[in-house]
Scaffold this motif. Structure first.
Motif, PDB file in Angstrom:
ATOM      1  N   ILE A 233      46.242  -3.957 -19.679  1.00 40.99           N
ATOM      2  CA  ILE A 233      45.085  -3.124 -19.977  1.00 40.99           C
ATOM      3  C   ILE A 233      44.384  -2.800 -18.661  1.00 40.99           C
ATOM      4  O   ILE A 233      44.143  -3.696 -17.839  1.00 40.99           O
ATOM      5  CB  ILE A 233      44.124  -3.828 -20.952  1.00 40.99           C
ATOM      6  N   VAL A 234      44.084  -1.516 -18.443  1.00 41.11           N
ATOM      7  CA  VAL A 234      43.485  -1.097 -17.187  1.00 41.11           C
ATOM      8  C   VAL A 234      42.156  -0.398 -17.439  1.00 41.11           C
ATOM      9  O   VAL A 234      41.881   0.103 -18.534  1.00 41.11           O
ATOM     10  CB  VAL A 234      44.432  -0.161 -16.394  1.00 41.11           C
ATOM     11  N   VAL A 235      41.343  -0.363 -16.406  1.00 42.93           N
ATOM     12  CA  VAL A 235      40.001   0.199 -16.508  1.00 42.93           C
ATOM     13  C   VAL A 235      39.533   0.538 -15.101  1.00 42.93           C
ATOM     14  O   VAL A 235      40.096   0.035 -14.116  1.00 42.93           O
ATOM     15  CB  VAL A 235      39.048  -0.801 -17.200  1.00 42.93           C
ATOM     16  N   GLU A 236      38.515   1.373 -14.978  1.00 39.08           N
ATOM     17  CA  GLU A 236      37.950   1.717 -13.677  1.00 39.08           C
ATOM     18  C   GLU A 236      36.446   1.455 -13.657  1.00 39.08           C
ATOM     19  O   GLU A 236      35.780   1.559 -14.686  1.00 39.08           O
ATOM     20  CB  GLU A 236      38.146   3.195 -13.324  1.00 39.08           C
ATOM     21  N   THR A 237      35.947   1.126 -12.483  1.00 38.29           N
ATOM     22  CA  THR A 237      34.509   1.086 -12.238  1.00 38.29           C
ATOM     23  C   THR A 237      34.253   1.712 -10.868  1.00 38.29           C
ATOM     24  O   THR A 237      35.191   1.953 -10.108  1.00 38.29           O
ATOM     25  CB  THR A 237      33.939  -0.347 -12.218  1.00 38.29           C
ATOM     26  N   GLU A 238      32.997   1.954 -10.561  1.00 37.02           N
ATOM     27  CA  GLU A 238      32.656   2.313  -9.188  1.00 37.02           C
ATOM     28  C   GLU A 238      33.097   1.173  -8.279  1.00 37.02           C
ATOM     29  O   GLU A 238      32.964  -0.002  -8.622  1.00 37.02           O
ATOM     30  CB  GLU A 238      31.147   2.538  -9.071  1.00 37.02           C
ATOM     31  N   ALA A 239      33.651   1.519  -7.130  1.00 33.09           N
ATOM     32  CA  ALA A 239      34.115   0.492  -6.201  1.00 33.09           C
ATOM     33  C   ALA A 239      32.947  -0.395  -5.779  1.00 33.09           C
ATOM     34  O   ALA A 239      31.898   0.111  -5.367  1.00 33.09           O
ATOM     35  CB  ALA A 239      34.759   1.139  -4.985  1.00 33.09           C
ATOM     36  N   PRO A 240      33.082  -1.711  -5.899  1.00 36.02           N
ATOM     37  CA  PRO A 240      31.972  -2.606  -5.540  1.00 36.02           C
ATOM     38  C   PRO A 240      31.736  -2.633  -4.038  1.00 36.02           C
ATOM     39  O   PRO A 240      32.646  -2.383  -3.240  1.00 36.02           O
ATOM     40  CB  PRO A 240      32.453  -3.967  -6.048  1.00 36.02           C
ATOM     41  N   SER A 241      30.516  -2.938  -3.670  1.00 36.68           N
ATOM     42  CA  SER A 241      30.161  -3.069  -2.254  1.00 36.68           C
ATOM     43  C   SER A 241      29.067  -4.117  -2.127  1.00 36.68           C
ATOM     44  O   SER A 241      28.333  -4.385  -3.087  1.00 36.68           O
ATOM     45  CB  SER A 241      29.670  -1.733  -1.695  1.00 36.68           C
ATOM     46  N   PRO A 242      28.918  -4.737  -0.950  1.00 34.10           N
ATOM     47  CA  PRO A 242      27.870  -5.738  -0.752  1.00 34.10           C
ATOM     48  C   PRO A 242      26.461  -5.163  -0.913  1.00 34.10           C
ATOM     49  O   PRO A 242      25.523  -5.887  -1.223  1.00 34.10           O
ATOM     50  CB  PRO A 242      28.097  -6.215   0.692  1.00 34.10           C
ATOM     51  N   GLU A 243      26.327  -3.839  -0.731  1.00 34.95           N
ATOM     52  CA  GLU A 243      25.004  -3.216  -0.757  1.00 34.95           C
ATOM     53  C   GLU A 243      24.505  -2.910  -2.163  1.00 34.95           C
ATOM     54  O   GLU A 243      23.309  -2.660  -2.355  1.00 34.95           O
ATOM     55  CB  GLU A 243      25.014  -1.913   0.047  1.00 34.95           C
ATOM     56  N   LYS A 244      25.388  -2.912  -3.151  1.00 36.14           N
ATOM     57  CA  LYS A 244      24.990  -2.455  -4.487  1.00 36.14           C
ATOM     58  C   LYS A 244      25.584  -3.352  -5.557  1.00 36.14           C
ATOM     59  O   LYS A 244      26.794  -3.587  -5.584  1.00 36.14           O
ATOM     60  CB  LYS A 244      25.445  -1.008  -4.700  1.00 36.14           C
ATOM     61  N   VAL A 245      24.742  -3.856  -6.449  1.00 35.73           N
ATOM     62  CA  VAL A 245      25.210  -4.678  -7.553  1.00 35.73           C
ATOM     63  C   VAL A 245      25.995  -3.805  -8.528  1.00 35.73           C
ATOM     64  O   VAL A 245      25.570  -2.699  -8.872  1.00 35.73           O
ATOM     65  CB  VAL A 245      24.022  -5.340  -8.277  1.00 35.73           C
ATOM     66  N   ASN A 246      27.157  -4.291  -8.956  1.00 39.66           N
ATOM     67  CA  ASN A 246      28.000  -3.542  -9.898  1.00 39.66           C
ATOM     68  C   ASN A 246      28.213  -4.424 -11.121  1.00 39.66           C
ATOM     69  O   ASN A 246      29.117  -5.260 -11.157  1.00 39.66           O
ATOM     70  CB  ASN A 246      29.331  -3.172  -9.236  1.00 39.66           C
ATOM     71  N   ILE A 247      27.362  -4.240 -12.134  1.00 42.39           N
ATOM     72  CA  ILE A 247      27.396  -5.094 -13.323  1.00 42.39           C
ATOM     73  C   ILE A 247      28.700  -4.907 -14.087  1.00 42.39           C
ATOM     74  O   ILE A 247      29.296  -5.868 -14.576  1.00 42.39           O
ATOM     75  CB  ILE A 247      26.180  -4.808 -14.225  1.00 42.39           C
ATOM     76  N   SER A 248      29.168  -3.656 -14.195  1.00 39.67           N
ATOM     77  CA  SER A 248      30.404  -3.398 -14.929  1.00 39.67           C
ATOM     78  C   SER A 248      31.578  -4.130 -14.302  1.00 39.67           C
ATOM     79  O   SER A 248      32.388  -4.765 -14.998  1.00 39.67           O
ATOM     80  CB  SER A 248      30.697  -1.893 -14.967  1.00 39.67           C
ATOM     81  N   ASN A 249      31.679  -4.058 -12.981  1.00 43.34           N
ATOM     82  CA  ASN A 249      32.767  -4.730 -12.291  1.00 43.34           C
ATOM     83  C   ASN A 249      32.685  -6.241 -12.488  1.00 43.34           C
ATOM     84  O   ASN A 249      33.705  -6.909 -12.721  1.00 43.34           O
ATOM     85  CB  ASN A 249      32.740  -4.371 -10.802  1.00 43.34           C
ATOM     86  N   ALA A 250      31.459  -6.778 -12.422  1.00 42.78           N
ATOM     87  CA  ALA A 250      31.276  -8.221 -12.607  1.00 42.78           C
ATOM     88  C   ALA A 250      31.646  -8.642 -14.023  1.00 42.78           C
ATOM     89  O   ALA A 250      32.287  -9.691 -14.221  1.00 42.78           O
ATOM     90  CB  ALA A 250      29.833  -8.601 -12.293  1.00 42.78           C
ATOM     91  N   ASN A 251      31.257  -7.841 -15.019  1.00 41.86           N
ATOM     92  CA  ASN A 251      31.606  -8.165 -16.412  1.00 41.86           C
ATOM     93  C   ASN A 251      33.117  -8.191 -16.608  1.00 41.86           C
ATOM     94  O   ASN A 251      33.662  -9.073 -17.287  1.00 41.86           O
ATOM     95  CB  ASN A 251      30.983  -7.141 -17.365  1.00 41.86           C
ATOM     96  N   LEU A 252      33.804  -7.219 -16.024  1.00 40.16           N
ATOM     97  CA  LEU A 252      35.251  -7.145 -16.171  1.00 40.16           C
ATOM     98  C   LEU A 252      35.937  -8.319 -15.478  1.00 40.16           C
ATOM     99  O   LEU A 252      36.915  -8.877 -15.996  1.00 40.16           O
ATOM    100  CB  LEU A 252      35.767  -5.818 -15.612  1.00 40.16           C
ATOM    101  N   ALA A 253      35.421  -8.707 -14.311  1.00 43.44           N
ATOM    102  CA  ALA A 253      35.991  -9.867 -13.618  1.00 43.44           C
ATOM    103  C   ALA A 253      35.840 -11.128 -14.458  1.00 43.44           C
ATOM    104  O   ALA A 253      36.760 -11.957 -14.540  1.00 43.44           O
ATOM    105  CB  ALA A 253      35.327 -10.035 -12.256  1.00 43.44           C
ATOM    106  N   LYS A 254      34.693 -11.279 -15.110  1.00 45.20           N
ATOM    107  CA  LYS A 254      34.475 -12.442 -15.968  1.00 45.20           C
ATOM    108  C   LYS A 254      35.429 -12.450 -17.160  1.00 45.20           C
ATOM    109  O   LYS A 254      35.739 -13.515 -17.706  1.00 45.20           O
ATOM    110  CB  LYS A 254      33.027 -12.456 -16.470  1.00 45.20           C
ATOM    111  N   MET A 255      35.882 -11.264 -17.559  1.00 44.70           N
ATOM    112  CA  MET A 255      36.791 -11.149 -18.698  1.00 44.70           C
ATOM    113  C   MET A 255      38.255 -11.187 -18.264  1.00 44.70           C
ATOM    114  O   MET A 255      39.154 -10.915 -19.061  1.00 44.70           O
ATOM    115  CB  MET A 255      36.516  -9.852 -19.455  1.00 44.70           C
ATOM    116  N   GLY A 256      38.499 -11.531 -17.008  1.00 42.80           N
ATOM    117  CA  GLY A 256      39.863 -11.757 -16.553  1.00 42.80           C
ATOM    118  C   GLY A 256      40.540 -10.586 -15.876  1.00 42.80           C
ATOM    119  O   GLY A 256      41.732 -10.661 -15.558  1.00 42.80           O
ATOM    120  N   PHE A 257      39.831  -9.489 -15.632  1.00 42.07           N
ATOM    121  CA  PHE A 257      40.432  -8.352 -14.937  1.00 42.07           C
ATOM    122  C   PHE A 257      40.515  -8.642 -13.437  1.00 42.07           C
ATOM    123  O   PHE A 257      39.626  -9.277 -12.865  1.00 42.07           O
ATOM    124  CB  PHE A 257      39.606  -7.085 -15.165  1.00 42.07           C
TER     125      PHE A 257
END
Length: 268
Positions: A233-257
């Motif tokens: 299963i694949v998905v996209e988010t805005e590319a994360p960076s140290p300057e900006k919190v990316n909640i979507s990316n963090a949620n997906l990482a917690k779900m095993g992506f």
């Protein structure tokens, strides 16, 4: 230090399933949107070019999954005749010298932070807990509500709701609501084909954000993917960076992506 694992393989399959989802979205919605919306799409060797000028999202005004210069020539010529903002998405880490020269020759410039592509094994046996928010599939008679909620969440004009309502109960698509009691407060969609599935359409009404709706919707779609027998299963988010919190990316990482690669956005 690279924050992403170096042993994650890169594959065109991750872009191909996304392109196939948007081609199918076009096929589902093209007769439901008025001609003045100028909705159009072409398939190009596993990728696509899609245009919906009044949609503010990059996702509906771009060239995707096309990485060979002769195919890009076709996509670029097609897109040049379209209105509105237009973009090319490319994984530059995997780009050939020929492709880089093509981009340079066209004078294209990078736009924004780019998108991160993530992938997860669809095995239901390794799913983390879903949280307290309940979810369910969207019923056929709720298609208009689903479309309206998607438009509101993404800032689309209301009269583009038919774009999203067209995929409810369509073959290949699974659409979900997150619920506050019995009231829908969030949306999510999944498109499956072969061994891959793509996730999109994740929105939550403003008053219910940061309360676990998107985590629950990700969980529901992972379960659905496992039931349908897909492997990835694949998905996209805005590319994360140290300057900006990316909640979507963090949620997906917690779900095993896990991160596969980044795609740069070039404005045409």
């Amino acid at each position: 230090m690279d924050p992403y694992p170096s042993d994650v393989p890169r594959s065109a399959n991750e872009d191909a399933i996304e392109a196939k989802a948007f081609i199918d979205l076009y096929q589902a919605a093209r007769q439901r949107l008025p001609g003045e919306e100028q909705f159009d799409c072409i398939s190009i060797h596993g990728g696509c070019a899609i245009s919906l000028p009044r949609a503010p999202a990059i996702g509906l005004n771009r060239i995707l999954g096309v990485g060979v210069p002769e195919d890009l020539d076709e996509a670029y010529a097609w897109m040049s005749n379209k209105a509105g903002n237009r973009f090319l998405q490319i994984n530059m880490d995997a780009a050939s010298d020929e492709l880089r020269h093509w981009i340079e020759a066209k004078g294209l410039r990078a736009y924004g932070p780019g998108w991160a592509k993530l992938r997860r094994d669809a095995s239901a046996g390794s799913l983390p807990p879903s949280g307290d928010v309940k979810t369910r599939k969207v019923r056929r008679d709720e298609a208009e509500l689903f479309g309206a909620m998607m438009c509101a969440g993404f800032g689309f004009p209301e009269n583009l709701a038919a774009l999203w309502s067209s995929i409810v109960r369509r073959d290949g698509w699974s659409c979900f609501f997150a619920l506050d009691g019995e009231i829908p407060v969030g949306t999510g969609a999944m498109f499956a084909s072969g061994s891959f599935a793509w996730l999109g359409g994740g929105t939550t009404v403003p008053s219910f954000r940061n309360r676990g709706a998107q985590k629950a919707l990700i969980h529901a779609r992972l379960q659905e993917g496992a039931v349908q027998g897909v492997s990835n299963i694949v998905v996209e988010t805005e590319a994360p960076s140290p300057e900006k919190v990316n909640i979507s990316n963090a949620n997906l990482a917690k779900m095993g992506f896990v991160h596969c690669y980044n795609r740069s956005n070039f404005i045409l």
